[in-house]
Design a protein around this motif. Sequence first.
Motif, PDB file in Angstrom:
ATOM      1  N   LEU A  59     -21.407 -13.791 100.414  1.00  0.00           N
ATOM      2  CA  LEU A  59     -20.549 -13.068  99.484  1.00  0.00           C
ATOM      3  C   LEU A  59     -20.461 -11.596  99.861  1.00  0.00           C
ATOM      4  O   LEU A  59     -21.472 -10.968 100.194  1.00  0.00           O
ATOM      5  CB  LEU A  59     -21.084 -13.215  98.057  1.00  0.00           C
ATOM      6  N   VAL A  60     -19.247 -11.077  99.787  1.00  0.00           N
ATOM      7  CA  VAL A  60     -18.971  -9.694 100.151  1.00  0.00           C
ATOM      8  C   VAL A  60     -18.256  -9.044  98.976  1.00  0.00           C
ATOM      9  O   VAL A  60     -17.441  -9.693  98.313  1.00  0.00           O
ATOM     10  CB  VAL A  60     -18.077  -9.657 101.412  1.00  0.00           C
ATOM     11  N   ASN A  61     -18.571  -7.791  98.703  1.00  0.00           N
ATOM     12  CA  ASN A  61     -17.885  -7.077  97.638  1.00  0.00           C
ATOM     13  C   ASN A  61     -16.963  -6.021  98.235  1.00  0.00           C
ATOM     14  O   ASN A  61     -17.419  -4.933  98.602  1.00  0.00           O
ATOM     15  CB  ASN A  61     -18.908  -6.422  96.695  1.00  0.00           C
ATOM     16  N   PRO A  62     -15.649  -6.322  98.322  1.00  0.00           N
ATOM     17  CA  PRO A  62     -14.719  -5.418  99.024  1.00  0.00           C
ATOM     18  C   PRO A  62     -14.589  -4.044  98.364  1.00  0.00           C
ATOM     19  O   PRO A  62     -14.069  -3.130  98.997  1.00  0.00           O
ATOM     20  CB  PRO A  62     -13.378  -6.153  98.983  1.00  0.00           C
ATOM     21  N   SER A  63     -15.074  -3.876  97.122  1.00  0.00           N
ATOM     22  CA  SER A  63     -14.992  -2.538  96.526  1.00  0.00           C
ATOM     23  C   SER A  63     -16.143  -1.663  97.027  1.00  0.00           C
ATOM     24  O   SER A  63     -16.149  -0.449  96.828  1.00  0.00           O
ATOM     25  CB  SER A  63     -14.996  -2.629  95.000  1.00  0.00           C
ATOM     26  N   GLU A  64     -17.125  -2.282  97.667  1.00  0.00           N
ATOM     27  CA  GLU A  64     -18.286  -1.523  98.164  1.00  0.00           C
ATOM     28  C   GLU A  64     -18.399  -1.505  99.678  1.00  0.00           C
ATOM     29  O   GLU A  64     -19.094  -0.659 100.247  1.00  0.00           O
ATOM     30  CB  GLU A  64     -19.584  -2.142  97.617  1.00  0.00           C
ATOM     31  N   GLU A  65     -17.770  -2.475 100.333  1.00  0.00           N
ATOM     32  CA  GLU A  65     -17.913  -2.612 101.787  1.00  0.00           C
ATOM     33  C   GLU A  65     -16.682  -3.323 102.323  1.00  0.00           C
ATOM     34  O   GLU A  65     -16.030  -4.059 101.587  1.00  0.00           O
ATOM     35  CB  GLU A  65     -19.184  -3.427 102.123  1.00  0.00           C
ATOM     36  N   THR A  66     -16.338  -3.096 103.584  1.00  0.00           N
ATOM     37  CA  THR A  66     -15.232  -3.860 104.156  1.00  0.00           C
ATOM     38  C   THR A  66     -15.706  -5.301 104.328  1.00  0.00           C
ATOM     39  O   THR A  66     -16.915  -5.569 104.326  1.00  0.00           O
ATOM     40  CB  THR A  66     -14.805  -3.313 105.534  1.00  0.00           C
ATOM     41  N   LEU A  67     -14.768  -6.218 104.481  1.00  0.00           N
ATOM     42  CA  LEU A  67     -15.137  -7.623 104.692  1.00  0.00           C
ATOM     43  C   LEU A  67     -16.060  -7.754 105.898  1.00  0.00           C
ATOM     44  O   LEU A  67     -17.061  -8.469 105.870  1.00  0.00           O
ATOM     45  CB  LEU A  67     -13.879  -8.473 104.921  1.00  0.00           C
ATOM     46  N   GLU A  68     -15.717  -7.001 106.953  1.00  0.00           N
ATOM     47  CA  GLU A  68     -16.462  -7.137 108.202  1.00  0.00           C
ATOM     48  C   GLU A  68     -17.856  -6.512 108.095  1.00  0.00           C
ATOM     49  O   GLU A  68     -18.824  -7.055 108.631  1.00  0.00           O
ATOM     50  CB  GLU A  68     -15.666  -6.519 109.354  1.00  0.00           C
ATOM     51  N   ALA A  69     -17.956  -5.374 107.387  1.00  0.00           N
ATOM     52  CA  ALA A  69     -19.271  -4.755 107.185  1.00  0.00           C
ATOM     53  C   ALA A  69     -20.139  -5.653 106.306  1.00  0.00           C
ATOM     54  O   ALA A  69     -21.346  -5.788 106.525  1.00  0.00           O
ATOM     55  CB  ALA A  69     -19.121  -3.380 106.555  1.00  0.00           C
ATOM     56  N   GLY A  70     -19.499  -6.283 105.312  1.00  0.00           N
ATOM     57  CA  GLY A  70     -20.230  -7.194 104.429  1.00  0.00           C
ATOM     58  C   GLY A  70     -20.736  -8.407 105.189  1.00  0.00           C
ATOM     59  O   GLY A  70     -21.875  -8.858 104.991  1.00  0.00           O
ATOM     60  N   LEU A  71     -19.889  -8.931 106.062  1.00  0.00           N
ATOM     61  CA  LEU A  71     -20.302 -10.085 106.874  1.00  0.00           C
ATOM     62  C   LEU A  71     -21.460  -9.689 107.788  1.00  0.00           C
ATOM     63  O   LEU A  71     -22.450 -10.410 107.910  1.00  0.00           O
ATOM     64  CB  LEU A  71     -19.112 -10.604 107.694  1.00  0.00           C
ATOM     65  N   SER A  72     -21.349  -8.505 108.376  1.00  0.00           N
ATOM     66  CA  SER A  72     -22.407  -8.005 109.248  1.00  0.00           C
ATOM     67  C   SER A  72     -23.727  -7.858 108.474  1.00  0.00           C
ATOM     68  O   SER A  72     -24.804  -8.202 108.980  1.00  0.00           O
ATOM     69  CB  SER A  72     -21.954  -6.676 109.825  1.00  0.00           C
ATOM     70  N   ARG A  73     -23.637  -7.380 107.227  1.00  0.00           N
ATOM     71  CA  ARG A  73     -24.832  -7.264 106.374  1.00  0.00           C
ATOM     72  C   ARG A  73     -25.435  -8.635 106.120  1.00  0.00           C
ATOM     73  O   ARG A  73     -26.662  -8.838 106.225  1.00  0.00           O
ATOM     74  CB  ARG A  73     -24.453  -6.594 105.042  1.00  0.00           C
ATOM     75  N   GLU A  74     -24.589  -9.624 105.797  1.00  0.00           N
ATOM     76  CA  GLU A  74     -25.091 -10.978 105.564  1.00  0.00           C
ATOM     77  C   GLU A  74     -25.769 -11.530 106.821  1.00  0.00           C
ATOM     78  O   GLU A  74     -26.777 -12.240 106.727  1.00  0.00           O
ATOM     79  CB  GLU A  74     -23.948 -11.910 105.142  1.00  0.00           C
ATOM     80  N   LEU A  75     -25.218 -11.200 107.985  1.00  0.00           N
ATOM     81  CA  LEU A  75     -25.815 -11.695 109.230  1.00  0.00           C
ATOM     82  C   LEU A  75     -27.185 -11.060 109.445  1.00  0.00           C
ATOM     83  O   LEU A  75     -28.107 -11.722 109.917  1.00  0.00           O
ATOM     84  CB  LEU A  75     -24.883 -11.433 110.421  1.00  0.00           C
ATOM     85  N   SER A  76     -27.335  -9.792 109.074  1.00  0.00           N
ATOM     86  CA  SER A  76     -28.663  -9.165 109.166  1.00  0.00           C
ATOM     87  C   SER A  76     -29.671  -9.921 108.317  1.00  0.00           C
ATOM     88  O   SER A  76     -30.795 -10.176 108.745  1.00  0.00           O
ATOM     89  CB  SER A  76     -28.637  -7.718 108.691  1.00  0.00           C
ATOM     90  N   GLU A  77     -29.252 -10.292 107.092  1.00  0.00           N
ATOM     91  CA  GLU A  77     -30.159 -10.984 106.179  1.00  0.00           C
ATOM     92  C   GLU A  77     -30.493 -12.396 106.680  1.00  0.00           C
ATOM     93  O   GLU A  77     -31.631 -12.837 106.626  1.00  0.00           O
ATOM     94  CB  GLU A  77     -29.523 -11.096 104.785  1.00  0.00           C
ATOM     95  N   GLU A  78     -29.460 -13.106 107.137  1.00  0.00           N
ATOM     96  CA  GLU A  78     -29.624 -14.527 107.454  1.00  0.00           C
ATOM     97  C   GLU A  78     -30.061 -14.784 108.896  1.00  0.00           C
ATOM     98  O   GLU A  78     -30.678 -15.813 109.185  1.00  0.00           O
ATOM     99  CB  GLU A  78     -28.315 -15.276 107.161  1.00  0.00           C
ATOM    100  N   LEU A  79     -29.708 -13.857 109.798  1.00  0.00           N
ATOM    101  CA  LEU A  79     -30.029 -14.063 111.220  1.00  0.00           C
ATOM    102  C   LEU A  79     -31.059 -13.078 111.732  1.00  0.00           C
ATOM    103  O   LEU A  79     -31.608 -13.259 112.826  1.00  0.00           O
ATOM    104  CB  LEU A  79     -28.762 -13.949 112.077  1.00  0.00           C
ATOM    105  N   GLY A  80     -31.297 -12.012 110.991  1.00  0.00           N
ATOM    106  CA  GLY A  80     -32.249 -11.007 111.451  1.00  0.00           C
ATOM    107  C   GLY A  80     -31.696 -10.142 112.569  1.00  0.00           C
ATOM    108  O   GLY A  80     -32.433  -9.436 113.245  1.00  0.00           O
ATOM    109  N   VAL A  81     -30.386 -10.210 112.795  1.00  0.00           N
ATOM    110  CA  VAL A  81     -29.735  -9.405 113.825  1.00  0.00           C
ATOM    111  C   VAL A  81     -28.466  -8.816 113.227  1.00  0.00           C
ATOM    112  O   VAL A  81     -27.699  -9.547 112.593  1.00  0.00           O
ATOM    113  CB  VAL A  81     -29.351 -10.268 115.056  1.00  0.00           C
ATOM    114  N   ALA A  82     -28.252  -7.507 113.409  1.00  0.00           N
ATOM    115  CA  ALA A  82     -27.038  -6.874 112.895  1.00  0.00           C
ATOM    116  C   ALA A  82     -25.939  -6.982 113.941  1.00  0.00           C
ATOM    117  O   ALA A  82     -25.866  -6.190 114.865  1.00  0.00           O
ATOM    118  CB  ALA A  82     -27.322  -5.413 112.561  1.00  0.00           C
ATOM    119  N   LEU A  83     -25.095  -7.984 113.814  1.00  0.00           N
ATOM    120  CA  LEU A  83     -24.007  -8.170 114.773  1.00  0.00           C
ATOM    121  C   LEU A  83     -22.762  -7.466 114.268  1.00  0.00           C
ATOM    122  O   LEU A  83     -22.364  -7.668 113.129  1.00  0.00           O
ATOM    123  CB  LEU A  83     -23.701  -9.664 114.937  1.00  0.00           C
ATOM    124  N   PRO A  84     -22.146  -6.644 115.109  1.00  0.00           N
ATOM    125  CA  PRO A  84     -20.893  -6.025 114.689  1.00  0.00           C
ATOM    126  C   PRO A  84     -19.786  -7.079 114.621  1.00  0.00           C
ATOM    127  O   PRO A  84     -19.653  -7.907 115.520  1.00  0.00           O
ATOM    128  CB  PRO A  84     -20.620  -5.004 115.794  1.00  0.00           C
TER     129      PRO A  84
END
Length: 199
Positions: A59-84
Amino acid sequence: MASGQLSRAEALACAGCRHACHVMLYCDTRTQLFGRIPIRHVVLMQMRFDGLLGFPGGLVNPSEETLEAGLSRELSEELGVALPISVEDHVDSCHAPSSSSSSRQLITHFYVKKMEEEQIREVEKAAASTATDHGQEVLGMVRVPLYAMQGGDGGLASFLSHSFIGNARSQLIDSLLSLNLVSSAELQKALANSLKIHE
Ligand code: GTP
Ligand code: MN
Ligand code: MN
Ligand code: MN
Ligand code: MN
Ligand code: MN
């Protein structure tokens, strides 16, 4: 665009909607299964906490982050790697079939990102060790078997017979076809065989 699909801009214009972004990470490989079956590509999915297969993201909140930044954040949490993730990686957006009447409409955004095999291996390592969601929201990363086993069951056919979250199964099938990771003949065969597996 197929029915039910929205452009990225149309999707973002939906004020009351919730948004989720997921990505299919993949690479080319020369690895051979059992030293003789070419695997050709590594495609990553995950076993979710609820026992369903899906793609990494959330889940991404577009009022706080872009879709892509939100996805990147989720990847950090779920994969342990911050992928652009960039706008160019976006494939499509669509309305998720509404589950409960009380919750707001969910729009799912799908991305595809091609990586180097070494990067994929790093993602797999981190996801199984340092990722904060490991063993919690994410039970583990899985590689999608793209090959067919002799007899037709096993491999991709078996994989497709399992249970997927939302429309993750069609996101997978559509991507395998459009990126030509599996030929349409092989895919048709796997789809037909997947239906026979639990008979
Ligand atoms: P929380 O932190 O618990 O909110 O999880 P999350 O942010 O990681 O969200 P999640 O990945 O579960 O995605 C949110 C919603 O998107 C899910 O409830 C599903 O309805 C849907 N969803 C999850 N994975 C996929 C996927 O791979 N494809 C599609 N199309 N939808 C998905
Ligand atoms: Mn092996
Ligand atoms: Mn998450
Ligand atoms: Mn998630
Ligand atoms: Mn989340
Ligand atoms: Mn979470």
